[in-house]
Design a protein around this motif. Structure first.
Motif, PDB file in Angstrom:
ATOM      1  N   GLY A 170       0.828  -1.204   0.000  1.00 20.52           N
ATOM      2  CA  GLY A 170       0.000   0.000   0.000  1.00 20.52           C
ATOM      3  C   GLY A 170       0.857   1.248   0.000  1.00 20.52           C
ATOM      4  O   GLY A 170       0.682   2.155  -0.820  1.00 20.52           O
ATOM      5  N   HIS A 171       1.850   1.261   0.904  1.00 24.32           N
ATOM      6  CA  HIS A 171       2.749   2.421   0.984  1.00 24.32           C
ATOM      7  C   HIS A 171       3.585   2.539  -0.294  1.00 24.32           C
ATOM      8  O   HIS A 171       3.821   3.632  -0.801  1.00 24.32           O
ATOM      9  N   ALA A 172       3.981   1.365  -0.832  1.00 25.15           N
ATOM     10  CA  ALA A 172       4.786   1.375  -2.062  1.00 25.15           C
ATOM     11  C   ALA A 172       4.020   2.063  -3.191  1.00 25.15           C
ATOM     12  O   ALA A 172       4.589   2.871  -3.938  1.00 25.15           O
ATOM     13  N   LYS A 173       2.727   1.771  -3.298  1.00 27.09           N
ATOM     14  CA  LYS A 173       1.931   2.390  -4.371  1.00 27.09           C
ATOM     15  C   LYS A 173       1.767   3.896  -4.147  1.00 27.09           C
ATOM     16  O   LYS A 173       1.770   4.679  -5.094  1.00 27.09           O
ATOM     17  N   ASP A 174       1.645   4.281  -2.869  1.00 25.89           N
ATOM     18  CA  ASP A 174       1.578   5.723  -2.582  1.00 25.89           C
ATOM     19  C   ASP A 174       2.864   6.401  -3.043  1.00 25.89           C
ATOM     20  O   ASP A 174       2.815   7.438  -3.722  1.00 25.89           O
ATOM     21  N   VAL A 175       4.017   5.801  -2.660  1.00 27.23           N
ATOM     22  CA  VAL A 175       5.327   6.359  -3.048  1.00 27.23           C
ATOM     23  C   VAL A 175       5.407   6.422  -4.575  1.00 27.23           C
ATOM     24  O   VAL A 175       5.771   7.451  -5.154  1.00 27.23           O
ATOM     25  N   TYR A 176       4.981   5.350  -5.218  1.00 23.93           N
ATOM     26  CA  TYR A 176       5.042   5.273  -6.686  1.00 23.93           C
ATOM     27  C   TYR A 176       4.243   6.420  -7.318  1.00 23.93           C
ATOM     28  O   TYR A 176       4.712   7.115  -8.220  1.00 23.93           O
ATOM     29  N   ARG A 177       3.061   6.644  -6.802  1.00 22.17           N
ATOM     30  CA  ARG A 177       2.212   7.705  -7.382  1.00 22.17           C
ATOM     31  C   ARG A 177       2.871   9.079  -7.238  1.00 22.17           C
ATOM     32  O   ARG A 177       2.805   9.910  -8.129  1.00 22.17           O
ATOM     33  N   PHE A 178       3.546   9.289  -6.107  1.00 23.53           N
ATOM     34  CA  PHE A 178       4.174  10.592  -5.864  1.00 23.53           C
ATOM     35  C   PHE A 178       5.415  10.808  -6.733  1.00 23.53           C
ATOM     36  O   PHE A 178       5.731  11.922  -7.127  1.00 23.53           O
ATOM     37  N   ILE A 179       6.139   9.725  -7.005  1.00 24.19           N
ATOM     38  CA  ILE A 179       7.475   9.945  -7.615  1.00 24.19           C
ATOM     39  C   ILE A 179       7.462   9.841  -9.139  1.00 24.19           C
ATOM     40  O   ILE A 179       8.412  10.245  -9.802  1.00 24.19           O
ATOM     41  N   GLN A 180       6.409   9.305  -9.711  1.00 23.06           N
ATOM     42  CA  GLN A 180       6.380   9.119 -11.166  1.00 23.06           C
ATOM     43  C   GLN A 180       6.705  10.402 -11.928  1.00 23.06           C
ATOM     44  O   GLN A 180       7.379  10.364 -12.960  1.00 23.06           O
ATOM     45  N   ARG A 181       6.246  11.538 -11.384  1.00 22.23           N
ATOM     46  CA  ARG A 181       6.380  12.811 -12.108  1.00 22.23           C
ATOM     47  C   ARG A 181       7.841  13.204 -12.307  1.00 22.23           C
ATOM     48  O   ARG A 181       8.169  14.007 -13.164  1.00 22.23           O
ATOM     49  N   TYR A 182       8.749  12.612 -11.504  1.00 19.40           N
ATOM     50  CA  TYR A 182      10.171  12.983 -11.590  1.00 19.40           C
ATOM     51  C   TYR A 182      10.945  12.073 -12.540  1.00 19.40           C
ATOM     52  O   TYR A 182      12.133  12.266 -12.764  1.00 19.40           O
ATOM     53  N   VAL A 183      10.268  11.071 -13.077  1.00 23.57           N
ATOM     54  CA  VAL A 183      10.936  10.098 -13.944  1.00 23.57           C
ATOM     55  C   VAL A 183      10.699  10.529 -15.386  1.00 23.57           C
ATOM     56  O   VAL A 183       9.751  10.081 -16.039  1.00 23.57           O
ATOM     57  N   ARG A 184      11.504  11.487 -15.861  1.00 22.85           N
ATOM     58  CA  ARG A 184      11.234  12.108 -17.164  1.00 22.85           C
ATOM     59  C   ARG A 184      12.339  11.910 -18.172  1.00 22.85           C
ATOM     60  O   ARG A 184      12.118  12.022 -19.376  1.00 22.85           O
ATOM     61  N   GLY A 185      13.531  11.676 -17.717  1.00 25.61           N
ATOM     62  CA  GLY A 185      14.677  11.549 -18.623  1.00 25.61           C
ATOM     63  C   GLY A 185      14.668  10.230 -19.374  1.00 25.61           C
ATOM     64  O   GLY A 185      14.037   9.254 -18.953  1.00 25.61           O
ATOM     65  N   GLU A 186      15.386  10.210 -20.491  1.00 28.55           N
ATOM     66  CA  GLU A 186      15.440   9.037 -21.383  1.00 28.55           C
ATOM     67  C   GLU A 186      15.768   7.769 -20.576  1.00 28.55           C
ATOM     68  O   GLU A 186      15.047   6.812 -20.616  1.00 28.55           O
ATOM     69  N   GLY A 187      16.873   7.773 -19.820  1.00 30.24           N
ATOM     70  CA  GLY A 187      17.291   6.556 -19.117  1.00 30.24           C
ATOM     71  C   GLY A 187      16.884   6.548 -17.652  1.00 30.24           C
ATOM     72  O   GLY A 187      17.376   5.745 -16.854  1.00 30.24           O
ATOM     73  N   ASP A 188      15.944   7.435 -17.273  1.00 26.93           N
ATOM     74  CA  ASP A 188      15.555   7.510 -15.862  1.00 26.93           C
ATOM     75  C   ASP A 188      14.722   6.295 -15.460  1.00 26.93           C
ATOM     76  O   ASP A 188      13.973   5.748 -16.276  1.00 26.93           O
ATOM     77  N   SER A 189      14.860   5.915 -14.179  1.00 25.73           N
ATOM     78  CA  SER A 189      13.984   4.859 -13.656  1.00 25.73           C
ATOM     79  C   SER A 189      13.969   4.924 -12.138  1.00 25.73           C
ATOM     80  O   SER A 189      14.914   5.412 -11.509  1.00 25.73           O
ATOM     81  N   VAL A 190      12.873   4.438 -11.572  1.00 25.07           N
ATOM     82  CA  VAL A 190      12.757   4.230 -10.132  1.00 25.07           C
ATOM     83  C   VAL A 190      12.235   2.807  -9.954  1.00 25.07           C
ATOM     84  O   VAL A 190      11.329   2.385 -10.682  1.00 25.07           O
ATOM     85  N   ILE A 191      12.845   2.075  -9.029  1.00 28.67           N
ATOM     86  CA  ILE A 191      12.388   0.722  -8.722  1.00 28.67           C
ATOM     87  C   ILE A 191      12.071   0.666  -7.230  1.00 28.67           C
ATOM     88  O   ILE A 191      12.886   1.091  -6.405  1.00 28.67           O
ATOM     89  N   ILE A 192      10.887   0.180  -6.898  1.00 32.79           N
ATOM     90  CA  ILE A 192      10.476   0.049  -5.497  1.00 32.79           C
ATOM     91  C   ILE A 192      10.289  -1.432  -5.192  1.00 32.79           C
ATOM     92  O   ILE A 192       9.417  -2.080  -5.776  1.00 32.79           O
ATOM     93  N   PHE A 193      11.135  -1.944  -4.332  1.00 31.96           N
ATOM     94  CA  PHE A 193      10.981  -3.326  -3.884  1.00 31.96           C
ATOM     95  C   PHE A 193      10.287  -3.326  -2.519  1.00 31.96           C
ATOM     96  O   PHE A 193      10.637  -2.509  -1.661  1.00 31.96           O
ATOM     97  N   VAL A 194       9.352  -4.229  -2.341  1.00 33.39           N
ATOM     98  CA  VAL A 194       8.762  -4.463  -1.016  1.00 33.39           C
ATOM     99  C   VAL A 194       9.353  -5.772  -0.522  1.00 33.39           C
ATOM    100  O   VAL A 194       9.223  -6.804  -1.203  1.00 33.39           O
ATOM    101  N   VAL A 195      10.061  -5.717   0.592  1.00 34.66           N
ATOM    102  CA  VAL A 195      10.795  -6.897   1.053  1.00 34.66           C
ATOM    103  C   VAL A 195      10.423  -7.220   2.504  1.00 34.66           C
ATOM    104  O   VAL A 195      10.050  -6.326   3.268  1.00 34.66           O
ATOM    105  N   PRO A 196      10.536  -8.498   2.874  1.00 30.37           N
ATOM    106  CA  PRO A 196      10.237  -8.856   4.254  1.00 30.37           C
ATOM    107  C   PRO A 196      11.297  -8.285   5.210  1.00 30.37           C
ATOM    108  O   PRO A 196      12.430  -8.029   4.803  1.00 30.37           O
ATOM    109  N   ASP A 197      10.946  -8.107   6.460  1.00 29.09           N
ATOM    110  CA  ASP A 197      11.902  -7.582   7.452  1.00 29.09           C
ATOM    111  C   ASP A 197      13.192  -8.392   7.460  1.00 29.09           C
ATOM    112  O   ASP A 197      14.281  -7.833   7.586  1.00 29.09           O
TER     113      ASP A 197
END
Lengths: 93, 93
Positions: free
Chosen positions: A42-69
């Motif tokens: 749930g939090h990962a999707k919130d973060v994803y929605r907020f940060i997409q706007r900054y991913v504009r460059g040709e080779g830009d990327s953001v990866i969000i992993f949800v991992v166990p403790d």
């Protein structure tokens, strides 16, 4: 669960705005392009929605992993991250 | 299981040698300072032993997370990583 957010953002302004946004979302910066924090999908999707706007460059990327403790607590760490991975002892292998 | 290796290495030569070494260990570069690959804690310790020598700068660090396949398959990806996260569909949230 924990979030691991890693990114390649070419534009300096976007990269700084992304980092500020991630701090504002309660994440901790452990490296120049890597943040961690508590939270599940749930939090990962919130973060994803907020940060997409900054991913504009040709080779830009953001990866969000949800991992166990456990993935966090047993992470292998060499050197000195910008902030300690809360709950992770320095590992000497 | 999968490995997620992220790093901050200040020296250009060390950073390039580290990246080559990670490729040689069978990992895939998805961002400038992030590699992924198949493997569990055994492989993570091997990688750790090989890369420690490149972690020499004051603020340098390498973090190796061992995560379940699900963390990989459900990763949220914005933009275009240097290589696709094998098995991860582009996520539109």
């Amino acid at each position: 669960m924990r979030l691991v957010v890693v990114y390649d953002i070419s534009d300096n302004g976007d990269r700084q705005r992304l980092a500020s946004r991630l701090l504002g979302l309660g994440l901790t910066r452990v490296q120049r392009s890597a943040f961690v924090g508590r939270g599940g999908y749930g939090h990962a999707k919130d973060v994803y929605r907020f940060i997409q706007r900054y991913v504009r460059g040709e080779g830009d990327s953001v990866i969000i992993f949800v991992v166990p403790d456990e993935s966090f607590e047993r992470a292998l760490v060499a050197g000195r991250p910008m902030a300690p991975l809360a709950g992770v002892a320095r590992v000497v292998v």
